[in-house]
Write an enzyme that holds these catalytic residues in place. Structure first.
Site, short mmCIF file in Angstrom:
data_model
loop_
_atom_site.label_atom_id
_atom_site.label_comp_id
_atom_site.label_asym_id
_atom_site.label_seq_id
_atom_site.Cartn_x
_atom_site.Cartn_y
_atom_site.Cartn_z
N TYR A 30 0.92 -1.33 -0.10
CA TYR A 30 -0.02 -0.02 -0.12
C TYR A 30 0.87 1.24 -0.06
CZ TYR A 30 0.76 0.99 5.17
OH TYR A 30 1.21 1.20 6.10
N LYS A 145 6.24 -1.88 2.09
CA LYS A 145 4.87 -1.21 2.54
C LYS A 145 3.95 -2.11 2.45
CE LYS A 145 2.86 3.59 3.32
NZ LYS A 145 3.10 3.38 4.68
N GLU A 177 12.08 2.20 14.16
CA GLU A 177 11.34 3.16 13.73
C GLU A 177 10.02 3.26 14.72
OE1 GLU A 177 9.74 2.64 9.88
OE2 GLU A 177 9.54 0.53 10.11
N LEU A 201 10.84 1.65 6.99
CA LEU A 201 10.38 1.88 6.09
C LEU A 201 11.07 3.23 5.44
CD1 LEU A 201 7.68 1.44 4.09
CD2 LEU A 201 6.72 3.39 4.98
N1 PMP Z 1 7.51 4.08 9.03
C1 PMP Z 1 6.40 3.17 9.03
C2 PMP Z 1 6.29 1.91 9.56
C3 PMP Z 1 5.25 3.76 8.44
O1 PMP Z 1 4.14 3.22 8.55
C4 PMP Z 1 5.19 5.13 8.04
C5 PMP Z 1 3.87 5.82 7.44
N2 PMP Z 1 3.21 5.08 6.74
C6 PMP Z 1 6.61 5.89 8.14
C7 PMP Z 1 7.72 5.13 8.52
C8 PMP Z 1 6.34 7.31 7.49
O2 PMP Z 1 6.55 7.16 6.02
P1 PMP Z 1 5.82 8.53 5.06
O3 PMP Z 1 6.60 9.72 5.60
O4 PMP Z 1 6.27 8.11 3.79
O5 PMP Z 1 4.61 8.71 5.80
#
Ligand code: PMP
Length: 285
Positions: A30, A145, A177, A201
């Site tokens: 996603y 993701k 994270e 991610l």
């Molecule tokens: N890490 C994880 C595990 C996440 O789910 C997200 C947000 N979807 C992020 C980091 C941050 O990613 P982004 O800045 O692209 O929203």
């Protein structure tokens, strides 16, 4: 209106098979794309991350980058609000039976579902939020993701029950994270965050925060960060497309630094807001 498999339909009319592999296995990936004043932010980067996620799970991308961009812009156009959070996913489709190996000749399921973009309130930004921590018990491909979000569900629920907004995760004594965000620390005026790897991610907001720090001469190191550093940090923040730059002022019931939103969180959030208003809202990037 949302988009499902080639059609724009009302949410109540959007139906998929109970045997969709997304339902059975979480077999899909996603994206969440923030949209400001109807301009999707870093659309090319989101589409590239989607493509990388699809490639990592061996699922052929059903659309070219130009097709994705067209579909997403069309979904954005059809809503009656300007700031949006566009969720999309691609699953390995409905194989008609529950069998683990990839099915042959099955069309993927493509869903694009927008919602109003809700970012932290001014009060939340000013006060910061509380977080818990937990061992990172996810798998070793956190760069994908993936639709398998059970760890995120469990960790965010544990956080919510304790009046917290996020769960900061550690693996082998190192910061990975947040359950749904990237995490930054500050010590003695220097920002640090873990490098991209299979353990986190690659956040689009993470990239932007690093770029903004570099552009404005704010000291920032991309390097492994230990749990001890997190627990003795002057500042701790989470970043994501919807949370932007949000200070964590308490971790596991212990104040981070002096327990207030720190100067670098304020500075980076101000730079982020300026960038949002001058660049993102104008569709310049
Ligand atoms: N890490 C994880 C595990 C996440 O789910 C997200 C947000 N979807 C992020 C980091 C941050 O990613 P982004 O800045 O692209 O929203």
């Amino acid at each position: 209106m949302l988009y499902l498999n080639g059609q724009f339909v009302r949410p109540e009319d959007a139906k998929i098979s109970a045997l969709d592999r997304g339902c059975l296995f979480g077999d899909g990936v996603y994206e969440v794309i923030p949209v400001y004043s109807r301009h999707p932010f870093r659309l090319d980067e989101h589409i590239a991350r989607l493509d990388a996620s699809l490639a990592s799970i061996g699922l052929a991308n059903p659309h070219t980058a130009a097709e994705w961009a067209g579909l997403i812009r069309e979904v954005v156009r059809r809503q009656d609000y300007d700031d949006q959070s566009v969720y999309l996913h691609v699953t390995r489709g409905n194989a008609g039976e529950r069998d683990f190996p990839f099915p042959e000749g099955v069309a993927p399921t493509v869903l694009i579902n927008p919602a109003r973009l809700v970012t932290p309130s001014a009060a939340q930004k000013a006060a910061g939020v509380r977080a818990i921590s937990h061992a990172d018990f996810r798998w070793l491909r956190c760069d994908i993701k993936s639709l398998n979000l059970l760890p995120t569900v469990l960790l965010r629920e544990a956080a919510r029950r304790q009046g917290c907004a996020e769960c900061v995760m550690f693996r082998d004594g190192m910061l990975s994270e947040g359950a749904a965000s990237n995490v930054f620390v500050v010590k003695d005026g220097v920002i640090a965050c873990p490098p991209k790897s299979h353990l986190i991610l690659p956040g689009i907001t993470y990239d932007l925060v690093i770029e903004l720090a570099q552009r404005h001469g704010v000291p920032l190191q991309v390097r492994p960060v230990s749990e001890a550093e997190v627990r003795s940090a002057d500042e701790l923040w989470m970043t994501s497309s919807t949370k932007e730059v949000l200070a964590i002022v308490e971790l596991d019931g212990v104040a981070v630094g002096d327990g207030r939103v720190g100067p670098l969180a304020q500075r980076m959030d101000a730079l982020y807001q300026d960038f949002k208003n001058q660049i993102m809202r104008q569709g310049k990037e």
